[in-house]
Design a protein around this motif. Structure first.
Motif, short mmCIF file in Angstrom:
data_model
loop_
_atom_site.label_atom_id
_atom_site.label_comp_id
_atom_site.label_asym_id
_atom_site.label_seq_id
_atom_site.Cartn_x
_atom_site.Cartn_y
_atom_site.Cartn_z
N ALA A 8 0.81 -1.22 0.00
CA ALA A 8 0.00 0.00 0.00
C ALA A 8 0.84 1.27 0.00
N GLY A 9 2.09 1.19 0.39
CA GLY A 9 2.97 2.35 0.33
C GLY A 9 3.15 3.07 1.65
N ALA A 10 4.00 4.09 1.59
CA ALA A 10 4.43 4.79 2.80
C ALA A 10 3.30 5.55 3.48
N HIS A 11 2.42 6.17 2.73
CA HIS A 11 1.37 6.97 3.34
C HIS A 11 0.42 6.09 4.17
N ALA A 12 -0.01 4.98 3.61
CA ALA A 12 -0.89 4.07 4.35
C ALA A 12 -0.16 3.49 5.55
N ALA A 13 1.09 3.14 5.37
CA ALA A 13 1.87 2.60 6.49
C ALA A 13 2.07 3.66 7.57
N GLY A 14 2.21 4.92 7.18
CA GLY A 14 2.33 6.01 8.14
C GLY A 14 1.09 6.14 9.00
N TRP A 15 -0.08 6.07 8.39
CA TRP A 15 -1.33 6.11 9.16
C TRP A 15 -1.44 4.92 10.10
N PHE A 16 -1.04 3.78 9.59
CA PHE A 16 -1.06 2.57 10.43
C PHE A 16 -0.16 2.74 11.64
N MET A 17 1.05 3.23 11.43
CA MET A 17 1.99 3.41 12.54
C MET A 17 1.46 4.44 13.54
N LEU A 18 0.82 5.48 13.04
CA LEU A 18 0.24 6.49 13.92
C LEU A 18 -0.81 5.86 14.83
N VAL A 19 -1.68 5.05 14.27
CA VAL A 19 -2.72 4.39 15.07
C VAL A 19 -2.11 3.34 16.00
N VAL A 20 -1.16 2.59 15.51
CA VAL A 20 -0.54 1.52 16.31
C VAL A 20 0.21 2.08 17.52
N ALA A 21 0.64 3.33 17.45
CA ALA A 21 1.33 3.94 18.60
C ALA A 21 0.44 3.96 19.84
N LEU A 22 -0.86 3.85 19.66
CA LEU A 22 -1.77 3.79 20.80
C LEU A 22 -1.53 2.55 21.66
N ASN A 23 -1.10 1.46 21.03
CA ASN A 23 -0.87 0.22 21.79
C ASN A 23 0.23 0.37 22.83
N PRO A 24 1.45 0.81 22.47
CA PRO A 24 2.45 0.95 23.52
C PRO A 24 2.12 2.06 24.52
N LEU A 25 1.37 3.08 24.09
CA LEU A 25 0.93 4.08 25.06
C LEU A 25 0.00 3.44 26.09
N GLY A 26 -0.92 2.62 25.61
CA GLY A 26 -1.80 1.88 26.52
C GLY A 26 -1.03 0.90 27.38
N ASP A 27 -0.03 0.25 26.80
CA ASP A 27 0.80 -0.68 27.57
C ASP A 27 1.52 0.04 28.70
#
Length: 120
Positions: free
Chosen positions: A66-85
């Motif tokens: 999907a490319g860098a832009h989609a992966a960037g959005w994914f990484m932004l959302v995934v950052a919530l997991n370690p914040l919650g951890d």
């Protein structure tokens, strides 16, 4: 120079998350201790393992297809997991060193990865 750095960091982080997920599936007790909140084998550790393994594989698939832009959005959302951890460790008797030194620091690196991917 930015492209190899952005992709390299994102690939490394996704591989690391997939590895952590696999470890929770294969060695749940040592993985839980490394997480910062020791635990006995349970369905929750399996859920965490599947979550992390799935996120790691999905992140790699987004980078590949999907490319860098989609992966960037994914990484932004995934950052919530370690914040919650971070909060989970703090609320369940884990040390501040683990909460902030591992989980919060991971969230910051994931956010940097997202920013690098958005910059491409």
């Amino acid at each position: 120079m930015l492209t190899p750095t952005a992709y390299g960091l994102a690939i490394l982080l996704n591989l690391l998350v997939a590895f952590i997920g696999a470890r929770f599936l294969l060695q749940p007790v040592p993985a839980a201790a490394g997480y910062g909140v020791p635990s006995q084998p349970s369905a929750y550790l399996t859920v965490k393992g599947l979550r992390d393994l799935g996120y790691g594989v999905l992140g790699l698939a987004l980078l590949a297809f999907a490319g860098a832009h989609a992966a960037g959005w994914f990484m932004l959302v995934v950052a919530l997991n370690p914040l919650g951890d971070t909060l989970i460790v703090l609320r369940n008797g884990g040390t501040r060193a683990v909460a902030f030194g591992i989980h919060f620091a991971t969230a910051m690196v994931v956010l940097i990865s997202a920013a690098l991917l958005f910059a491409l």
